[in-house]
Design an enzyme around this catalytic site. Structure first.
Site, PDB file in Angstrom:
ATOM      1  N   SER A   8     114.183   6.408 109.328  1.00 44.46           N
ATOM      2  CA  SER A   8     113.873   5.366 110.306  1.00 44.46           C
ATOM      3  C   SER A   8     112.774   4.454 109.781  1.00 44.46           C
ATOM      4  CB  SER A   8     113.421   5.988 111.620  1.00 44.46           C
ATOM      5  OG  SER A   8     112.914   4.976 112.467  1.00 44.46           O
ATOM      6  N   HIS A  33     117.979   3.599 109.214  1.00 40.76           N
ATOM      7  CA  HIS A  33     118.041   3.523 110.674  1.00 40.76           C
ATOM      8  C   HIS A  33     116.998   2.512 111.162  1.00 40.76           C
ATOM      9  CE1 HIS A  33     119.093   5.199 114.636  1.00 40.76           C
ATOM     10  NE2 HIS A  33     117.816   5.058 114.939  1.00 40.76           N
ATOM     11  N   ASP A  35     115.334   0.874 114.456  1.00 41.95           N
ATOM     12  CA  ASP A  35     115.117   0.990 115.894  1.00 41.95           C
ATOM     13  C   ASP A  35     114.637  -0.335 116.470  1.00 41.95           C
ATOM     14  OD1 ASP A  35     115.518   3.867 116.578  1.00 41.95           O
ATOM     15  OD2 ASP A  35     113.998   4.140 115.034  1.00 41.95           O
ATOM     16  N   MET A  37     113.514  -2.330 119.633  1.00 35.60           N
ATOM     17  CA  MET A  37     112.990  -2.040 120.975  1.00 35.60           C
ATOM     18  C   MET A  37     112.447  -3.317 121.604  1.00 35.60           C
ATOM     19  SD  MET A  37     110.992   1.526 120.363  1.00 35.60           S
ATOM     20  CE  MET A  37     110.707   1.922 118.664  1.00 35.60           C
ATOM     21  N   HIS A  66     120.002   0.588 115.886  1.00 29.75           N
ATOM     22  CA  HIS A  66     119.939   1.263 117.190  1.00 29.75           C
ATOM     23  C   HIS A  66     119.260   0.326 118.182  1.00 29.75           C
ATOM     24  CE1 HIS A  66     117.974   4.868 119.536  1.00 29.75           C
ATOM     25  NE2 HIS A  66     118.890   4.232 120.252  1.00 29.75           N
ATOM     26  N   MET A  68     117.695  -0.289 121.258  1.00 29.54           N
ATOM     27  CA  MET A  68     117.019   0.315 122.413  1.00 29.54           C
ATOM     28  C   MET A  68     116.531  -0.840 123.288  1.00 29.54           C
ATOM     29  SD  MET A  68     115.004   2.966 119.980  1.00 29.54           S
ATOM     30  CE  MET A  68     114.376   4.169 121.107  1.00 29.54           C
ATOM     31  N   MET A 137     119.097  11.190 121.662  1.00 32.86           N
ATOM     32  CA  MET A 137     117.653  11.099 121.472  1.00 32.86           C
ATOM     33  C   MET A 137     117.063  12.477 121.795  1.00 32.86           C
ATOM     34  SD  MET A 137     117.087   8.031 120.469  1.00 32.86           S
ATOM     35  CE  MET A 137     115.282   8.073 120.515  1.00 32.86           C
ATOM     36  N   GLY A 144     107.385   6.777 117.732  1.00 28.66           N
ATOM     37  CA  GLY A 144     107.563   7.757 116.666  1.00 28.66           C
ATOM     38  C   GLY A 144     106.533   8.866 116.762  1.00 28.66           C
ATOM     39  N   ASP A 175     117.855  11.829 116.832  1.00 31.30           N
ATOM     40  CA  ASP A 175     116.705  10.990 116.511  1.00 31.30           C
ATOM     41  C   ASP A 175     115.528  11.427 117.363  1.00 31.30           C
ATOM     42  OD1 ASP A 175     114.891   8.978 115.982  1.00 31.30           O
ATOM     43  OD2 ASP A 175     116.176   7.333 116.645  1.00 31.30           O
ATOM     44  N   GLY A 177     111.602  13.666 116.386  1.00 32.77           N
ATOM     45  CA  GLY A 177     110.949  14.955 116.125  1.00 32.77           C
ATOM     46  C   GLY A 177     111.658  15.843 115.121  1.00 32.77           C
TER      47      GLY A 177
END
Length: 211
Positions: A8, A33, A35, A37, A66, A68, A137, A144, A175, A177
């Protein structure tokens, strides 16, 4: 399904973006990846189409975008033009999910559907036969560095069982942790596409790739 490692870029050093992408590719990443947002669907703001286009220009790796964001339908064409290879949208977002998925596929892209950490698996069921990728998720989306929520792996197991019982072939992506300590549980649950930020870009050699 083949194992896919997708670092990511949220966790990369953005002051050295092209180098960080190259470092991930050299280490053996399958996808990158991204993200996106918008501060509405999740409580954080990251980057938009221009950032995706910049990454697209610097390399030719598969870009797993992705969204979001609350209105993926409104912004979709910009991300298609920016060079996304897969676009994943959220079931919780404010759009006609089936229509958005059809538009992604009509553009010749791979399409994905994501559910947040607190959303039940059942919320995604109506569209599972229309997707190439199902993203669970494993945290509550937005930032993160969070710890994986073990209960979310039940949704990974459910997605695997559903795929088998309905004769489908979507990737199951996780995605949030994921690191050396949680990866065995994630793989055992049935995920084959692994997104990790801190655990990959934080390591000198993106060590998770070499497991």
């Amino acid at each position: 399904s083949q194992r896919i490692i997708a670092p990511s870029l949220l966790a990369a050093d953005w002051s050295r973006l092209a180098d960080e992408c190259s470092r991930a590719i050299r280490a053996g990443s399958d996808w990158l990846h991204l993200d996106v947002m918008d501060g509405h669907l999740v409580d954080n703001i990251s980057f938009g189409p221009q950032f995706v286009a910049t990454i697209h220009r610097t390399n030719d790796i598969f870009l797993d975008v992705h969204l979001m964001i609350d209105r993926p339908d409104h912004f979709l064409d910009r991300f298609i033009k920016a060079g996304a290879d897969n676009i994943t949208v959220h079931v919780e977002a404010n759009h006609d999910v089936g229509d958005t998925l059809r538009r992604i596929r009509a553009a010749g892209l791979s399409c994905g559907l994501a559910i947040d950490g607190q959303t039940p698996f059942a919320a995604a069921e109506p569209w599972l036969d229309q997707i190439d990728l199902f993203l669970v998720m494993t945290i509550n989306a937005g930032f993160g560095g969070q710890a994986l929520i073990p209960e979310t792996l039940d949704k990974v197991r459910a997605a695997k069982a559903w795929r088998e019982s309905h004769g489908l072939s979507y990737h199951i992506e996780v995605d949030g942790g994921v690191h050396n300590g949680t990866l065995p549980d994630v793989l055992a649950a049935g995920a084959n596409a692994i997104v990790a930020g801190t655990a990959l870009f934080g390591a000198p050699d993106l060590s998770l790739i070499h497991i």
